[in-house]
Motif scaffolding. Structure first.
Motif, PDB file in Angstrom:
ATOM      1  N   SER A  36      41.624  43.672  36.849  1.00 44.75           N
ATOM      2  CA  SER A  36      42.503  43.707  35.669  1.00 44.75           C
ATOM      3  C   SER A  36      42.851  45.144  35.286  1.00 44.75           C
ATOM      4  N   PHE A  37      41.858  46.054  35.367  1.00 42.38           N
ATOM      5  CA  PHE A  37      42.147  47.461  35.088  1.00 42.38           C
ATOM      6  C   PHE A  37      43.159  48.011  36.099  1.00 42.38           C
TER       7      PHE A  37
ATOM      8  N   ALA B 251      48.442  49.973  37.081  1.00 44.37           N
ATOM      9  CA  ALA B 251      49.694  49.991  37.849  1.00 44.37           C
ATOM     10  C   ALA B 251      50.900  49.829  36.934  1.00 44.37           C
ATOM     11  N   LEU B 252      50.754  49.010  35.871  1.00 44.06           N
ATOM     12  CA  LEU B 252      51.849  48.841  34.909  1.00 44.06           C
ATOM     13  C   LEU B 252      52.083  50.114  34.123  1.00 44.06           C
ATOM     14  N   LEU B 253      50.984  50.768  33.704  1.00 46.80           N
ATOM     15  CA  LEU B 253      51.130  51.976  32.898  1.00 46.80           C
ATOM     16  C   LEU B 253      51.809  53.097  33.668  1.00 46.80           C
ATOM     17  N   PHE B 254      51.496  53.195  34.945  1.00 39.24           N
ATOM     18  CA  PHE B 254      52.078  54.269  35.756  1.00 39.24           C
ATOM     19  C   PHE B 254      53.387  53.851  36.450  1.00 39.24           C
TER      20      PHE B 254
ATOM     21  N   MET C  81      52.589  40.667  30.502  1.00 40.24           N
ATOM     22  CA  MET C  81      51.809  39.882  29.554  1.00 40.24           C
ATOM     23  C   MET C  81      50.613  39.233  30.234  1.00 40.24           C
ATOM     24  N   THR C  82      50.796  38.743  31.433  1.00 45.06           N
ATOM     25  CA  THR C  82      49.691  38.097  32.148  1.00 45.06           C
ATOM     26  C   THR C  82      48.592  39.110  32.481  1.00 45.06           C
ATOM     27  N   SER C  83      48.973  40.318  32.878  1.00 43.93           N
ATOM     28  CA  SER C  83      47.980  41.346  33.231  1.00 43.93           C
ATOM     29  C   SER C  83      47.173  41.763  32.009  1.00 43.93           C
ATOM     30  N   LEU C  84      47.856  41.970  30.856  1.00 41.34           N
ATOM     31  CA  LEU C  84      47.141  42.355  29.637  1.00 41.34           C
ATOM     32  C   LEU C  84      46.213  41.238  29.169  1.00 41.34           C
ATOM     33  N   LEU C  85      46.701  39.997  29.231  1.00 44.09           N
ATOM     34  CA  LEU C  85      45.856  38.866  28.833  1.00 44.09           C
ATOM     35  C   LEU C  85      44.637  38.746  29.758  1.00 44.09           C
ATOM     36  N   TYR C  86      44.872  39.017  31.031  1.00 42.94           N
ATOM     37  CA  TYR C  86      43.759  38.927  31.994  1.00 42.94           C
ATOM     38  C   TYR C  86      42.704  39.995  31.712  1.00 42.94           C
ATOM     39  N   LEU C  87      43.162  41.198  31.324  1.00 37.70           N
ATOM     40  CA  LEU C  87      42.216  42.264  30.986  1.00 37.70           C
ATOM     41  C   LEU C  87      41.336  41.855  29.807  1.00 37.70           C
ATOM     42  N   ALA C  88      41.942  41.270  28.802  1.00 31.58           N
ATOM     43  CA  ALA C  88      41.174  40.837  27.628  1.00 31.58           C
ATOM     44  C   ALA C  88      40.185  39.721  27.994  1.00 31.58           C
ATOM     45  N   LEU C  89      40.646  38.756  28.780  1.00 25.14           N
ATOM     46  CA  LEU C  89      39.764  37.651  29.164  1.00 25.14           C
ATOM     47  C   LEU C  89      38.601  38.129  30.050  1.00 25.14           C
ATOM     48  N   CYS C  90      38.856  39.110  30.926  1.00 25.10           N
ATOM     49  CA  CYS C  90      37.784  39.647  31.761  1.00 25.10           C
ATOM     50  C   CYS C  90      36.744  40.372  30.924  1.00 25.10           C
ATOM     51  N   ALA C  91      37.199  41.093  29.901  1.00 23.96           N
ATOM     52  CA  ALA C  91      36.250  41.775  29.014  1.00 23.96           C
ATOM     53  C   ALA C  91      35.366  40.758  28.293  1.00 23.96           C
ATOM     54  N   LEU C  92      35.977  39.689  27.797  1.00 28.05           N
ATOM     55  CA  LEU C  92      35.182  38.646  27.139  1.00 28.05           C
ATOM     56  C   LEU C  92      34.212  37.993  28.124  1.00 28.05           C
ATOM     57  N   GLY C  93      34.657  37.749  29.342  1.00 29.76           N
ATOM     58  CA  GLY C  93      33.773  37.147  30.341  1.00 29.76           C
ATOM     59  C   GLY C  93      32.594  38.036  30.681  1.00 29.76           C
ATOM     60  N   LEU C  94      32.828  39.357  30.764  1.00 25.56           N
ATOM     61  CA  LEU C  94      31.740  40.289  31.079  1.00 25.56           C
ATOM     62  C   LEU C  94      30.710  40.323  29.953  1.00 25.56           C
ATOM     63  N   VAL C  95      31.183  40.316  28.712  1.00 23.96           N
ATOM     64  CA  VAL C  95      30.250  40.290  27.572  1.00 23.96           C
ATOM     65  C   VAL C  95      29.450  38.994  27.577  1.00 23.96           C
ATOM     66  N   ALA C  96      30.094  37.867  27.827  1.00 21.55           N
ATOM     67  CA  ALA C  96      29.391  36.579  27.853  1.00 21.55           C
ATOM     68  C   ALA C  96      28.341  36.541  28.956  1.00 21.55           C
ATOM     69  N   ALA C  97      28.661  37.142  30.118  1.00 25.36           N
ATOM     70  CA  ALA C  97      27.690  37.166  31.219  1.00 25.36           C
ATOM     71  C   ALA C  97      26.485  38.017  30.863  1.00 25.36           C
ATOM     72  N   LEU C  98      26.725  39.144  30.191  1.00 26.38           N
ATOM     73  CA  LEU C  98      25.610  40.002  29.795  1.00 26.38           C
ATOM     74  C   LEU C  98      24.750  39.334  28.733  1.00 26.38           C
ATOM     75  N   LEU C  99      25.367  38.585  27.819  1.00 19.97           N
ATOM     76  CA  LEU C  99      24.625  37.868  26.774  1.00 19.97           C
ATOM     77  C   LEU C  99      24.031  36.554  27.272  1.00 19.97           C
ATOM     78  N   ARG C 100      24.509  36.084  28.447  1.00 18.46           N
ATOM     79  CA  ARG C 100      24.066  34.808  29.035  1.00 18.46           C
ATOM     80  C   ARG C 100      24.339  33.628  28.098  1.00 18.46           C
ATOM     81  N   LYS C 101      25.469  33.695  27.442  1.00 18.20           N
ATOM     82  CA  LYS C 101      25.941  32.615  26.577  1.00 18.20           C
ATOM     83  C   LYS C 101      27.441  32.529  26.739  1.00 18.20           C
ATOM     84  N   PRO C 102      28.002  31.329  26.913  1.00 19.17           N
ATOM     85  CA  PRO C 102      27.328  30.012  27.014  1.00 19.17           C
ATOM     86  C   PRO C 102      26.638  29.834  28.361  1.00 19.17           C
TER      87      PRO C 102
END
Length: 548
Positions: A30-31, A36-39, A56-77
Motif C-alpha cells: 500500500s505504501f 507511486a501516486l505521490l510521485f 481512492m482505492t490505493s488510499l483506502l487500502y493503505l488505511a485498511l492495511c494499517a488497521l489490519g497491522l494494529v489488529a494483528a499486533l493486538l491479536r483482536k479479533p
C-alpha cells in the motif's frame, strides 16, 4: 508451541506471526502504491485508465492495511476473522486496481497470489478454496466489465483464466504444505515430550541410585550429580551444577586426571571426608575434550559385601566343624558325669575329672563362639527405637543373670531410631556386659555399667558402654578386638571380636575408647537409609558367654 485444532484452524504463535508478517507485506504494498501516486509514477507503471478510482482505492487500502497491522499486533479479533477479512479486502482492492489499471495484463492481479497463499496456509481448505474462487471470479469479472463498459476495451480472458487457475493451485499447495509442516511440528513436539519424559525418568532413576553418579563436561564442570554422590563427597545440599570438579572434590579431580592420562584398568581408592571411595570413570566421547561419567562406590560397603560372601562360606564350614566336634564332646562330658558318680574314686581321680569338666566347658564355649561368628552372615536389619529397646535388653539381662551388675543409663531421645539386627545388637551388648562382669570387678566396689549416647561429627549416633573397672591396658588397646586375643587362660579371645564383627555386618563400628573411669567401648551406628516404622523387637537373652 502447538495449540488446539478448532474447525480446521490451528491457532498457535506461529500463525499470529504469519498474519502479522502478511499485514506488514500488505502495508508495504500500500505504501508503494501511494508513493507511486505521490510521485506521479503510477500512471506510467500500471497504464492507469481510471486514475480517480485507482487513487481512492490505493488510499483506502493503505488505511485498511494499517488497521489490519494494529489488529494483528493486538491479536483482536480472532485469528480466523483477521485472515478472512485481510484476504477479502485484498481480493476487492486488487480487483479494483486491476480494473482501474490496464487489466490483467498490467500485472496487478498477480499481487493476489500472496493473500490466497496465506489463506491456504492459515484457513481450512474450504474457506481457502472459496477465497481463491472469489479472486478468480473477480479477475474474470473485471475483464468482462472492461470489455463491456470501457470504450475500445479488450479483454484478456485466457490470461485471466490462467491466473484464476494459479489461484486455485496456490491455495491447494499452500494448504497441503501447511498441513505437512504442522504434522511435522506435532510429531516433533511429541518426540520432544517423550525425550523430556525419558530425561526426567533417567534423572529420577539416577537420583534414587545408591551409587554416586557425577557427570562432568570437557572443562571438568559438573553437569549432573545425584544425592548419593553429594552424601559420599560430604557436600552441602545446594545446587552444584556448573561448578568446577576441582573445587567440589580435589581428590576426585586428581583421580580423574590420572585416569585420563594413563587409563588404568582399575581405579584407586580416594578419601573424601570420612568416606573411602572407589571411583569408576567412563568417557562420554572419543576426543580429549569429551566429558566423563563418574560412578562413586563406598569402598567400605564393597568390603562389607565381600566379607558377607566370605563369611557365608566360613559360617557354613565352621557350623559343620562345630557340629562334628560337639557330638564327641557331649559324649566325653556325659561320660565324665557318669564317672564322677562312682564311689570308688579317690582325690586324684576327682581332680582329674574336674579338669575334664572344666576343659569340656571351655571347648563348648569355643564352639558357641564359632557358631556365633558364623551367624554374622545372617543379617536382618530392622529399625529399632533405641531407648525402649535398651530398657528391654537390660531387663532381660537382669532376669537371666543372678550376678548382674548395676546399670546407669543416661536419657536417650525416645524418638531416636537406629538400624541393626536386634539379635545381633543383643549379642553385642550381652558380650560387652559379660566382659565387664569378668574383668571389671574390684573388691569393695559395686560394678556399674554406664550407657550414654551422642552424635559424632558425621552425625552418626554413638552408644558408649563403659564400666567402673580398672580399664584397658594401653599396651593391648589396639589388639583387644583381634580374634583369639585374651589376657587369661580361661578366655577364648572371641567375645569382643564377635561383637565387633556383628557390628561390622550391620554397617556399624565397635571401637574401644580411652576412658578415665574404666573400660569403654563405643558402638557407632550406621546412618539411616530409609524411614520404615520402628520394629518392636524385644531382645532375648544370649546363650553365648565368652569372656575376653
Amino acid at each position: 508451541m502447538m495449540g488446539t485444532r478448532a474447525g480446521g484452524l490451528i491457532r498457535h504463535a506461529e500463525d499470529w506471526r504469519a498474519i502479522t508478517t502478511l499485514n506488514m507485506y500488505r502495508s508495504l504494498i500500500s505504501f508503494g502504491l501511494v508513493g507511486a501516486l505521490l510521485f506521479g509514477a503510477a500512471e506510467g507503471m500500471f497504464d492507469v485508465e481510471l486514475p480517480d478510482a485507482f487513487r481512492m482505492t490505493s488510499l483506502l487500502y493503505l488505511a485498511l492495511c494499517a488497521l489490519g497491522l494494529v489488529a494483528a499486533l493486538l491479536r483482536k479479533p480472532a485469528l480466523r476473522i483477521q485472515v478472512v477479512v485481510a484476504c477479502a479486502v485484498d481480493i476487492v482492492v486488487f480487483t479494483a486496481l486491476t480494473l482501474a489499471g490496464s487489466g490483467v495484463s498490467g500485472g496487478l492481479g498477480m499481487l493476489l497470489i500472496t493473500p490466497v497463499a496465506a489463506a491456504g496456509m492459515l484457513l481450512p481448505s474450504r474457506v481457502a478454496t472459496l477465497l481463491a474462487a472469489c479472486a478468480a471470479l473477480g479477475i474474470l469479472g473485471q475483464e468482462t466489465w472492461r470489455a463491456l463498459q470501457l470504450p475500445g476495451g479488450h479483454a484478456e480472458f485466457v490470461q485471466a483464466g490462467i491466473l484464476g487457475g494459479v489461484f486455485f493451485i496456490t491455495a491447494g499447495v499452500a494448504h497441503w504444505l501447511a498441513l505437512r509442516v504442522r504434522e511435522s511440528e506435532a510429531l516433533a513436539a511429541e518426540r520432544a515430550s517423550e525425550v523430556r519424559d525419558l530425561a526426567a525418568l533417567n534423572r529420577h532413576i539416577i537420583e534414587q541410585m545408591e551409587v554416586g553418579v557425577v557427570v562432568v563436561n570437557g572443562r571438568r564442570q559438573v553437569q549432573l550429580i545425584n544425592d548419593a554422590a553429594i552424601r559420599l563427597l560430604e557436600l552441602d545440599e545446594r545446587s552444584h551444577a556448573g561448578r568446577a570438579l576441582a573445587r567440589l572434590s580435589p581428590a576426585l579431580d586428581s583421580a580423574l586426571s590420572q585416569w585420563s592420562a594413563h587409563n588404568p584398568a582399575a581405579s584407586e581408592i580416594i578419601r573424601a571426608g570420612s568416606h573411602a571411595l572407589l571411583p569408576v570413570f567412563s568417557m562420554l566421547g572419543d576426543n580429549d575434550r569429551a566429558g566423563a561419567l563418574i560412578f562413586l562406590e563406598d569402598a567400605l560397603r564393597q568390603n562389607e559385601q565381600a566379607q558377607q560372601l566370605k563369611l557365608m562360606s566360613i559360617g557354613r564350614l565352621s557350623a559343620s566343624i562345630a557340629h562334628e566336634i560337639r557330638n564327641p564332646l557331649g559324649a566325653i562330658s556325659h561320660a565324665g558325669q557318669l564317672l564322677a558318680e562312682s564311689p570308688s574314686l579317690g582325690p586324684d581321680d576327682n581332680r582329674m575329672l574336674a579338669i575334664i569338666h572344666r576343659h569340656t566347658r571351655r571347648i563348648d564355649g569355643i564352639i558357641n563362639s564359632v557358631l556365633g561368628l558364623s551367624r554374622r552372615s545372617q543379617t536382618s536389619r530392622r529399625t529399632l527405637a533405641l531407648s525402649n529397646w535398651l530398657d528391654d535388653a537390660i531387663e532381660d539381662y537382669l532376669t537371666f543373670d543372678d550376678d548382674s551388675p548395676d546399670f546407669d543409663v543416661e536419657a536417650i531421645d525416645p524418638q531416636l531410631q537406629v538400624e541393626f539386627d536386634p539379635d545381633h545388637l543383643r549379642q553385642v551388648l550381652f558380650n560387652l556386659w559379660d566382659n565387664a562382669k569378668a574383668y571389671a570387678r574390684r573388691d569393695g566396689v559395686v560394678l556399674t555399667i554406664h550407657l550414654s549416647g551422642h552424635r559424632n561429627r558425621s552425625d552418626r549416633f554413638c552408644l558408649d558402654v563403659c564400666d567402673n573397672g580398672p580399664g584397658i591396658d594401653e599396651t593391648i588397646f589396639n589388639q583387644i578386638l583381634e580374634p583369639f586375643f585374651t589376657t587369661t587362660r580361661e578366655g577364648t579371645g572371641l567375645g569382643l571380636h564377635i561383637a565387633a564383627e556383628l557390628c561390622d555386618a550391620n554397617g556399624a563400628q565397635l571401637v574401644p575408647v580411652a576412658h578415665s573411669g574404666g573400660a569403654c567401648f563405643r558402638i557407632v551406628f550406621a546412618p539411616r537409609r530409609t524411614s520404615p516404622a520402628p520394629t518392636p523387637a524385644s531382645p532375648m537373652p544370649s546363650n553365648v558367654n565368652d569372656f575376653d
